[in-house]
Enzyme design. Structure first.
Site, PDB file in Angstrom:
ATOM      1  N   CYS A   1       0.815  -1.225   0.000  1.00  0.00           N
ATOM      2  CA  CYS A   1       0.000   0.000   0.000  1.00  0.00           C
ATOM      3  C   CYS A   1       0.844   1.269   0.000  1.00  0.00           C
ATOM      4  CB  CYS A   1      -0.914  -0.014   1.224  1.00  0.00           C
ATOM      5  SG  CYS A   1      -2.144  -1.317   1.151  1.00  0.00           S
TER       6      CYS A   1
HETATM    7  N1  LIG Z   1      -2.974  -5.742   2.261  1.00  0.00           N
HETATM    8  C1  LIG Z   1      -3.339  -4.591   2.794  1.00  0.00           C
HETATM    9  O1  LIG Z   1      -2.909  -4.237   3.883  1.00  0.00           O
HETATM   10  C2  LIG Z   1      -4.332  -3.689   2.107  1.00  0.00           C
HETATM   11  C3  LIG Z   1      -4.985  -2.711   2.864  1.00  0.00           C
HETATM   12  C4  LIG Z   1      -5.892  -1.876   2.250  1.00  0.00           C
HETATM   13  C5  LIG Z   1      -6.115  -2.012   0.879  1.00  0.00           C
HETATM   14  N2  LIG Z   1      -5.457  -2.950   0.156  1.00  0.00           N
HETATM   15  C6  LIG Z   1      -5.755  -3.037  -1.279  1.00  0.00           C
HETATM   16  O2  LIG Z   1      -6.639  -4.136  -1.477  1.00  0.00           O
HETATM   17  C7  LIG Z   1      -6.379  -4.764  -2.726  1.00  0.00           C
HETATM   18  C8  LIG Z   1      -6.092  -6.241  -2.518  1.00  0.00           C
HETATM   19  O3  LIG Z   1      -4.905  -6.376  -1.762  1.00  0.00           O
HETATM   20  P1  LIG Z   1      -4.536  -7.675  -0.939  1.00  0.00           P
HETATM   21  O4  LIG Z   1      -3.455  -7.284   0.002  1.00  0.00           O
HETATM   22  O5  LIG Z   1      -5.766  -8.332  -0.396  1.00  0.00           O
HETATM   23  O6  LIG Z   1      -3.929  -8.592  -2.108  1.00  0.00           O
HETATM   24  P2  LIG Z   1      -3.549 -10.144  -1.994  1.00  0.00           P
HETATM   25  O7  LIG Z   1      -2.459 -10.362  -2.992  1.00  0.00           O
HETATM   26  O8  LIG Z   1      -3.343 -10.548  -0.579  1.00  0.00           O
HETATM   27  O9  LIG Z   1      -4.854 -10.893  -2.495  1.00  0.00           O
HETATM   28  C9  LIG Z   1      -5.370 -10.754  -3.759  1.00  0.00           C
HETATM   29  C10 LIG Z   1      -6.034 -12.062  -4.166  1.00  0.00           C
HETATM   30  O10 LIG Z   1      -6.680 -11.825  -5.396  1.00  0.00           O
HETATM   31  C11 LIG Z   1      -6.481 -12.960  -6.239  1.00  0.00           C
HETATM   32  N3  LIG Z   1      -6.666 -12.497  -7.611  1.00  0.00           N
HETATM   33  C12 LIG Z   1      -5.852 -11.765  -8.399  1.00  0.00           C
HETATM   34  N4  LIG Z   1      -6.434 -11.499  -9.570  1.00  0.00           N
HETATM   35  C13 LIG Z   1      -7.656 -12.066  -9.528  1.00  0.00           C
HETATM   36  C14 LIG Z   1      -8.747 -12.136 -10.437  1.00  0.00           C
HETATM   37  N5  LIG Z   1      -8.697 -11.523 -11.620  1.00  0.00           N
HETATM   38  N6  LIG Z   1      -9.815 -12.836 -10.077  1.00  0.00           N
HETATM   39  C15 LIG Z   1      -9.887 -13.446  -8.872  1.00  0.00           C
HETATM   40  N7  LIG Z   1      -8.906 -13.389  -7.964  1.00  0.00           N
HETATM   41  C16 LIG Z   1      -7.810 -12.706  -8.283  1.00  0.00           C
HETATM   42  C17 LIG Z   1      -5.094 -13.442  -5.904  1.00  0.00           C
HETATM   43  O11 LIG Z   1      -4.927 -14.795  -6.243  1.00  0.00           O
HETATM   44  C18 LIG Z   1      -5.059 -13.207  -4.377  1.00  0.00           C
HETATM   45  O12 LIG Z   1      -5.499 -14.332  -3.666  1.00  0.00           O
HETATM   46  C19 LIG Z   1      -5.224  -3.985  -3.346  1.00  0.00           C
HETATM   47  O13 LIG Z   1      -5.737  -2.981  -4.175  1.00  0.00           O
HETATM   48  C20 LIG Z   1      -4.560  -3.345  -2.144  1.00  0.00           C
HETATM   49  O14 LIG Z   1      -3.869  -2.163  -2.495  1.00  0.00           O
HETATM   50  C21 LIG Z   1      -4.580  -3.816   0.750  1.00  0.00           C
END
Ligand SMILES: NC(=O)c1ccc[n+]([C@@H]2O[C@H](COP(=O)([O-])OP(=O)(O)OC[C@H]3O[C@@H](n4cnc5c(N)ncnc54)[C@H](O)[C@@H]3O)[C@@H](O)[C@H]2O)c1
Length: 437
Positions: free
Chosen positions: A274
């Site tokens: 992030c």
């Molecule tokens: N991790 C954090 O602390 C956090 C906090 C706030 C916001 N975010 C935002 O949330 C979003 C997700 O982040 P995250 O940390 O959960 O990511 P992550 O990598 O932990 O999880 C994403 C998941 O999505 C799956 N994926 C990818 N493309 C896909 C598709 N087309 N269809 C179905 N599944 C798919 C992946 O296999 C994975 O399991 C990002 O935009 C991130 O910036 C993350």
């Protein structure tokens, strides 16, 4: 009854079927929260290994225990799936897929495009679609909505679309999904109202804004704020070191002011998915609009220089003992980007250790959260932290402040500690044996 009223009724009665696309740090806790609130939630992921592990009750995130996952699987209100056709049977679709950067530091929006395409293919009248992935301002209006409209959706009448940024902080025990207020911006007032009603079933406070773009920008402002303030703390630490003062002690003192101040602390650099990434989504979009953000770029320069600064700290500390980095045994503690998580995305530790190896150091690392880590061209394995390991190292380098590390013991046993997290602050140790940022 209108389509809007029908959907509102399903949300109120918890009969709405919810699909969350992306079952990672963000999507999994969210899907489970809805299941816990009485909805039927399906977690869709395109990684078959993740889907299989989830359905076996194996959680990939520290915020969800295997026990709670198994309990909700057992209740029948949550299941993981790799089948996007499930979307066609859903009333609500929430998109939580990654939004990383390309090598050029431009947004990589391909995951959102792919999830939005699947959503559009499986669209039916009466759906609420919410994007949660952090992204550039305009994504909901310019990318998601046109895809749905092409499938015949009339936004605000037959389909309802909103952006609501996820704000979780993995491993934060005090604030979990259900404790963090949600910002919601819908494409129309009806879209905002439906999305807000949905979130009110799982969080105590929902803050409605006038458009998806405002909600997208709110998230980018939050994380740019953090990025810039961390840069300030990092630069302040460099200044304090020149003055022979601990920046941690100064910032702790400043933090006693009960208003108008929020403490941020120096570290080996910015990491994670992030803070290191999101401001680039904003600057990319602003550049397209003829504006080059200045403050963030200076902050980024400072933050990006921190890994080299830590390498320099190690070099100087060894030099003071008539040792060189070349041939030194360096034991790094923690390679995750922050304490108590196993996330190494953008972790500055990876660059620091690669640089030390390039300079000829014998590097090992210990991190209870990260069993293996790609360092330069090699894949290193975490070593078990033993008394002998600590005592034998020419330098113990602290890069993540994991609760599993007993820093008092480490300071007592090590010959030399370079502490890039101020994790040993307050522990008694001679200045020539413990060097802090
Ligand atoms: N991790 C954090 O602390 C956090 C906090 C706030 C916001 N975010 C935002 O949330 C979003 C997700 O982040 P995250 O940390 O959960 O990511 P992550 O990598 O932990 O999880 C994403 C998941 O999505 C799956 N994926 C990818 N493309 C896909 C598709 N087309 N269809 C179905 N599944 C798919 C992946 O296999 C994975 O399991 C990002 O935009 C991130 O910036 C993350």
């Amino acid at each position: 009854m209108t389509i809007e009223q029908e959907l509102a009724g399903k949300i109120e009665s918890r009969a709405a079927r919810i699909a969350v696309i992306g079952q990672g740090y963000v999507g999994l806790p969210l899907a489970l929260e809805y299941a816990r609130a009485g909805f039927t939630a399906v977690g869709i992921d395109n990684d078959p290994d993740r889907v299989a592990a989830l359905n076996l009750g194996q959680s990939p995130t520290p915020d969800v225990s295997d026990e709670e996952l198994r309990e909700l699987l057992g209740s029948g209100r949550y299941a993981a799936s790799g089948d996007f056709r499930t979307l066609a049977a859903s009333d609500v679709v929430i998109i939580c897929v990654p939004t990383p950067l390309r090598k050029s530091k431009d947004p990589d929006i391909s995951y959102v495009v792919s999830a939005a395409e699947q959503t559009a293919i499986n669209y039916h009248a009466g759906q609420l679609v919410i994007l949660e992935s952090t992204t550039y301002p305009g994504t909901t209006d310019e990318l998601l909505i046109p895809m749905l409209s092409q499938r015949g959706a009339r936004i605000g009448e037959t389909a309802f679309v909103a952006f609501s940024p996820e704000r979780i902080d993995p491993a934060n025990k005090q604030f979990k999904v259900r404790d963090i207020p949600k910002v919601v911006g819908g494409a129309t007032p009806a879209c905002t109202a439906l999305a807000a009603a949905l979130y009110r079933t799982i969080v105590p406070h929902v803050y409605e804004v006038s458009s998806p773009t405002v909600a997208e920008l709110a998230k980018l402002y939050e994380n740019t704020f953090r990025n810039i303030n961390i840069a300030l703390a990092n630069e302040f630490a460099l200044m304090c070191r020149k003055l022979g003062v601990s920046s941690k002690e100064v910032i702790d003192a400043a933090a006693t002011k009960p208003f108008g101040f929020m403490p941020f602390y120096a570290g080996p650099g910015i990491g994670g998915h992030c803070i290191a990434v999101d401001p680039f989504y904003l600057s990319w979009k602003m550049r397209l609009n003829g504006y080059e953000p200045r403050l963030f770029h200076t902050a980024d320069e400072i933050n990006q220089a921190m890994p080299d600064y830590v390498v320099e700290m190690v070099t100087e500390a060894l030099n003071a003992r008539q040792k060189s980095v070349n041939g030194a045994a360096i034991l790094a503690l923690g390679v995750a980007y922050k304490a108590n998580v196993g996330d190494i995305r953008e972790s500055p530790a990876l660059d620091i250790l690669a640089e030390l190896i390039a300079k000829g150091a014998n590097v090992q690392y210990s991190d209870p959260w990260v069993p293996t880590a790609p360092i330069g061209d090699a894949e290193l394995k975490s070593v078990e932290l033993t008394q002998a390991m600590i005592a034998d190292a020419d330098c113990v380098l602290i890069l993540a402040e994991h609760a599993a590390f007993d820093f008092r013991h480490i300071v007592g046993a090590a010959r030399l500690v370079v502490d890039a997290r101020n994790a040993t602050f307050g522990l008694d140790a001679p200045a020539d044996r413990v060097v802090r940022l």
